[in-house]
Write a protein that holds these residues in place. Structure first.
Motif, short mmCIF file in Angstrom:
data_model
loop_
_atom_site.label_atom_id
_atom_site.label_comp_id
_atom_site.label_asym_id
_atom_site.label_seq_id
_atom_site.Cartn_x
_atom_site.Cartn_y
_atom_site.Cartn_z
N THR A 3 0.83 -1.21 0.00
CA THR A 3 0.00 0.00 0.00
C THR A 3 0.86 1.25 0.00
O THR A 3 0.55 2.24 -0.68
CB THR A 3 -0.92 -0.01 1.24
OG1 THR A 3 -1.67 -1.22 1.26
CG2 THR A 3 -1.86 1.18 1.21
N ASP A 7 0.93 4.23 -2.67
CA ASP A 7 0.75 5.64 -2.33
C ASP A 7 1.88 6.50 -2.89
O ASP A 7 1.66 7.61 -3.39
CB ASP A 7 0.70 5.81 -0.81
CG ASP A 7 -0.62 5.30 -0.22
OD1 ASP A 7 -1.57 5.12 -1.00
OD2 ASP A 7 -0.67 5.09 1.00
N ARG A 347 -13.60 9.33 -4.53
CA ARG A 347 -12.92 8.25 -3.81
C ARG A 347 -13.68 7.87 -2.56
O ARG A 347 -13.80 6.68 -2.22
CB ARG A 347 -11.49 8.69 -3.45
CG ARG A 347 -10.63 8.95 -4.68
CD ARG A 347 -9.23 9.35 -4.32
NE ARG A 347 -8.50 8.24 -3.68
CZ ARG A 347 -7.24 8.33 -3.26
NH1 ARG A 347 -6.59 9.47 -3.43
NH2 ARG A 347 -6.66 7.29 -2.72
N ALA A 352 -13.54 4.50 -0.18
CA ALA A 352 -12.27 4.76 0.48
C ALA A 352 -12.51 5.40 1.85
O ALA A 352 -13.36 6.29 1.99
CB ALA A 352 -11.41 5.69 -0.38
N ARG A 356 -7.59 6.51 4.96
CA ARG A 356 -6.82 6.11 3.78
C ARG A 356 -6.47 7.32 2.93
O ARG A 356 -5.35 7.44 2.42
CB ARG A 356 -7.64 5.11 2.96
CG ARG A 356 -6.94 4.59 1.70
CD ARG A 356 -5.80 3.64 2.07
NE ARG A 356 -5.11 3.14 0.89
CZ ARG A 356 -4.18 3.80 0.24
NH1 ARG A 356 -3.80 5.01 0.65
NH2 ARG A 356 -3.58 3.27 -0.82
N ARG A 359 -3.82 9.45 4.66
CA ARG A 359 -2.49 8.86 4.50
C ARG A 359 -1.93 9.16 3.11
O ARG A 359 -0.74 9.43 2.95
CB ARG A 359 -2.56 7.36 4.74
CG ARG A 359 -1.19 6.69 4.78
CD ARG A 359 -1.28 5.26 5.20
NE ARG A 359 -1.98 4.47 4.19
CZ ARG A 359 -2.26 3.17 4.32
NH1 ARG A 359 -1.95 2.54 5.45
NH2 ARG A 359 -2.88 2.51 3.37
N GLN A 360 -2.80 9.10 2.08
CA GLN A 360 -2.34 9.39 0.73
C GLN A 360 -1.87 10.84 0.62
O GLN A 360 -0.81 11.12 0.05
CB GLN A 360 -3.46 9.14 -0.27
CG GLN A 360 -3.15 9.57 -1.70
CD GLN A 360 -1.97 8.82 -2.28
OE1 GLN A 360 -1.95 7.60 -2.27
NE2 GLN A 360 -0.97 9.55 -2.78
N THR A 433 -10.64 15.90 3.51
CA THR A 433 -11.58 14.79 3.71
C THR A 433 -12.89 15.23 4.35
O THR A 433 -13.80 14.41 4.48
CB THR A 433 -10.93 13.71 4.59
OG1 THR A 433 -10.56 14.28 5.86
CG2 THR A 433 -9.69 13.14 3.92
#
Length: 892
Positions: A3, A7, A347, A352, A356, A359-360, A433
């Protein structure tokens, strides 16, 4: 791991898609991280670098402390460790007598090995071309073996060399060997003359070692036993047995399993016994003399204490610059995250998790930071090299430190890069987000939905970041302004004499065996020859040059004051015509004449005879206390009716010690001999003249009471007042000296202006660097302001178009955009000024003739910030006035 790789790959693709954004962000971070890396490399190389020895963790240096300074005849320290001497309060030093060193070596079993060293002073080297001066150090026989130093050629000093019966030997440093002997192996075994004494070069120390004290570069090392041969002063010859002369630094290597506490307890017992219960006690039990065994790496401070404050101030400045860079890039990421709202909404809609996506986004910010760190290393290499070059160029001696980009510095850069990426990436990641999926997924709402809130959300995160950048920039600019003003104030100080067209150089004929009468005759002859050189207006000499960083002081008793109360004055022996040569105004009385110099020589001879007699009595007391006690107090030197030494004092001396009195002909400082304290009879001084105040040691120090006395013997510094450029006759001066004695080296030849420049090297360096970092902080803050306003203009294109369509004029649009930017700048400036008032007080010790809260500096910074901020605001505002209403109404 898969992962993370995914990324990273996705982050790299996204950064490649926005090359403009990526380039600006990486360059911004590179400047901040590079500046931090450069200054950290200096701190690591100067303050944190390990000693160039083997197994330094078991190496300790001894340092005594007491509630009152012990009553020794002489205590010499050469800056190897921090020290404090006081007759009335706590004292400490790492200087010990040679007999005590031998006692530690033979009686203290906590050490596997004990060694000692001391500065041997300037040494005349002849027998290898033109005579030169080298800086030597005396070391005991176990010095090199204990430290694990290996020879680059030949061999090093061994215990068998440290004996008065051994042939005189010398070890050269690697750098001196390369510069003076061209690195030739034939130098080994060659005979050279040090202070006219033949020495054999037996070896070259390995390249990594040039001194045990950080920053104190030595050219050569001699056995301790050889120092008495090269120095004519009788004191050097008596030091090996003189318990009242403290001059050695003692180092020891702990035995395995022995702690520093155990070692220092054992040494303290020996030290207290010598001081409290010797034939002549040097301290009282209440003085509580003790010895600490300090780690050598921290106990031997050397030249590091001169730079620590400045380096930490610069580190604070570059940390603020990095925070501004973080805020700047965070603002860019906020704008970019807003543009990617639809991508994030898709996303999230596809399942998602918010973690997540966070973190990206953090992966992308850390990638940016690592790229900035990699580029920052290049900036750091250039920056640290430039700083070292600036410092080295202002001194005749090699720069004693070698900062560079090593493993520890690279580790710092890596950690700083990762933390920076996380710091500036967190807020944009979490903001990206927090979406309402339904409107975010609708076509065209990404901007229009937000634009209605653009004008109303005054306390947005973007605005807060800009305010923070401006505030931090103000803090750096105010600090830089204070330091720049300090430098200007020091450069404009009136030293009390004319510094223009003044050439100085040093001589010390005693190094090659001249006696005092020969020295005085040599100086008079040289003075006459130099005065005959075309272009020379006047010549004189003094024991040290004014504003050279050196200072002599003397204490004396004033009639009418309580017994034991001592007055203090700066003290400078000078030659004929000194005051006229220096252009120092004579306020009363006269200058020195030939009779004054003759009287000073008589007084010096009497003082030396009394000191020799006192030392003989002390030696007798130490060898046989009973017999010594009988002779204590007896004087073998008749000094009755001895005339006072003529002296010229400055105006401050009169104001402090003889206010409202006619000073001419007044005597002071008479003292009787005191066998208990080792003081000799002093006939005192008589005032024959008064001159204006002049700076002595440096430009910062206030002018203290100063007395000028006739010079007699010893080393000296010549001063030449020129009618032409001083540099034009340096070769002529060297030729005259070579004709008089080719074995006598000339050293420290400078103009007075160059001496002042050397004195201000640290202030100049700090002012330049802080000014550069202040300008960088201002540019980054204004780029942040420009970026925010440009983004706001692009988001509010439709709104601005409607305003123009409804009749708004260009001036209205300009005020709308510029007003937002100026208000942000004003708020940031107000916050920054408040913070700087609290922060800059820590600069107080570095400032001169300017207050830490200086209004002029703060106002100047505010005006500069306002002008630059106005320019940053005007460009996006001007672009907003050119928006076509028809195009804007069709926007999106």
């Amino acid at each position: 791991m898969g992962t993370l790789i995914q990324d990273l790959q996705y982050g790299l693709r996204m950064l490649r898609k926005s090359p403009g954004f990526t380039a600006v962000a990486v360059l911004t971070l590179a400047l901040g991280i590079g500046a931090n890396t450069a200054i950290f490399s200096l701190i690591e190389g100067i303050l944190m670098r390990s000693l160039p020895v083997d197994s330094e963790q078991s190496l300790v240096v001894l340092k005594w402390t007491a509630n009152k300074e012990p009553k020794v005849h002489s205590s010499m320290s050469y800056g190897d460790c921090t020290q404090n001497y006081s007759n009335q309060g706590p004292s400490s030093s790492c200087s010990f007598s040679e007999p005590f060193f031998h006692g530690v070596a033979s009686r203290i079993h906590a050490f596997s090995s004990v060694a000692a060293f001391a500065n041997a002073g300037s040494v005349d080297l002849s027998g290898n071309g033109t005579a030169t001066v080298l800086h030597a150090e005396g070391v005991s026989g176990k010095f090199f073996p204990m430290l694990g130093i290996r020879p680059a050629a030949g061999r090093l000093i061994a215990p068998s060399d440290d004996s008065v019966s051994a042939p005189p030997t010398v070890v050269l440093s690697y750098g001196y060997w390369k510069s003076t002997f061209g690195g030739s192996p034939s130098a080994i075994g060659k005979t050279i003359r040090l202070n006219n004494v033949p020495f054999t070069i037996i070896g070259i120390a390995e390249q990594r070692f040039n001194s045990l004290s950080p920053g104190r570069v030595r050219d050569a090392w001699l056995p301790l036993s050889a120092l008495g041969q090269i120095h004519p002063d009788p004191e050097w010859k008596t030091r090996p047995t003189d318990i009242y002369s403290w001059w050695l630094v003692i180092i020891g290597r702990l035995k395995p399993g022995v702690s520093r506490t155990q070692a220092q307890a054992a040494v303290t017992v020996l030290f207290r016994n010598d001081l409290l219960h010797g034939a002549k006690p040097l301290s009282k039990p209440a003085d509580n003399p003790t010895v600490a065994a300090l780690p050598a790496q921290s106990g031997l401070t050397g030249a590091t204490t001169q730079m620590s404050t400045e380096l930490y101030v610069l580190m604070m400045a570059v940390e603020i610059v990095l925070l501004i860079a973080c805020a700047n890039v965070a603002g860019l990421l906020l704008s970019r995250t807003t543009a990617r709202q639809k991508e994030m909404a898709v996303r999230l809609a596809l399942g998602a998790g918010r973690g997540r996506i966070v973190r990206q986004l953090l992966t992308e910010s850390v990638l940016l930071s690592l790229l900035g760190g990699a580029l920052g290393i290049l900036f750091a290499v250039w920056g640290s090299h430039t700083v070292v070059s600036l410092m080295a160029s202002q001194s005749d001696r090699p720069f004693g430190f070698s900062p560079g980009i090593d493993g520890r510095v690279l580790a710092f850069t890596l950690v700083a890069s990762v933390l920076t990426g996380i710091i500036f990436g967190l807020a944009p990641a979490f903001r990206g987000t927090r979406l309402d999926l339904t409107p975010a997924l609708k076509e065209g709402t990404g901007s229009s939905a937000a634009e209605g809130r653009a004008g109303g959300r005054w306390f947005s995160l973007g605005n807060g970041l800009v305010v923070a950048q401006v505030a931090l920039a103000v803090v750096v600019l105010v600090g830089a302004g204070l330091l720049v003003r300090t430098l200007e104030n020091l450069k404009n100080v009136d030293p009390g004499f004319d510094t223009r067209n003044l050439l100085t150089f040093g001589l010390d004929p005693t190094l090659i065996g001249y006696k005092t009468p020969q020295v005085d005759a040599f100086y008079r002859n040289l003075q006459a020859r130099l005065a005959a050189i075309p272009g020379v207006e006047s010549v004189s000499y003094s024991n040290t040059t004014l504003l050279s960083g050196s200072l002599w002081e003397t204490g004396f008793h004033l009639a009418g004051t309580p017994k034991g109360q001592e007055a203090v004055a700066d003290y400078l022996p000078v030659g004929a015509n000194f005051f006229s040569t220096m252009h120092m105004r004579l306020l009363a009385g006269r200058e020195f004449n030939s009779a004054d110099y003759a009287q000073a020589e008589v007084a010096r001879q009497n003082e030396e005879a009394q000191e020799a007699a006192q030392k003989a009595r002390d030696a007798a007391v130490a060898a046989n206390p009973a017999a010594g006690a009988v002779s204590a107090g007896k004087s073998t030197t008749p000094t009755e009716n001895e005339a006072a030494v003529p002296v010229i004092v400055n105006r401050t001396f009169l104001r402090k010690y003889f206010p409202r009195l006619n000073p001419l002909g007044r005597r002071f400082g008479e003292a009787e001999a005191n066998a208990d304290t080792g003081e000799v009879k002093n006939p005192g001084w008589v005032i024959v003249g008064v001159v204006n105040d002049a700076k002595y040691q440096d430009l910062r120090s206030a002018v203290d009471p100063t007395m000028y006395v006739p010079s007699s013997g010893g080393g000296t510094a010549f001063e030449l007042r020129m009618a032409v450029n001083p540099s034009a006759i340096t070769s002529t001066i060297r030729r005259v000296l070579s004709q008089m004695d080719r074995n006598l080296p000339v050293f420290d030849m400078h103009t007075q202006t160059q001496l002042i420049d050397q004195l201000l090297i640290e202030e100049r360096l700090v002012a330049r660097l802080s000014g550069f970092f202040g300008a960088l902080a201002l540019v980054l803050a204004c780029i942040g302001l420009y970026g925010l306003l440009s983004y706001e203009v692009s988001r509010r294109t439709r709104e601005i178009g409607i305003r123009v369509a409804l009749g708004a004029r260009q001036g209205d649009v300009l005020r709308l955009v510029v007003g937002q930017g100026i208000v942000l700048a004003l708020v940031g400036a107000a916050v920054g000024i408040g913070v700087s008032l609290g922060v800059t007080r820590y600069l107080k010790s570095m400032l001169y003739d300017v207050h830490a809260s200086d209004p002029a500096t703060i106002v100047s910074v505010a005006i500069l910030l306002a002008l630059v901020a106005l320019a940053a605001c005007y460009i996006p505002a001007r672009r907003a006035t050119r928006i076509d209403p028809m195009v804007a109404l069709r926007y999106e």
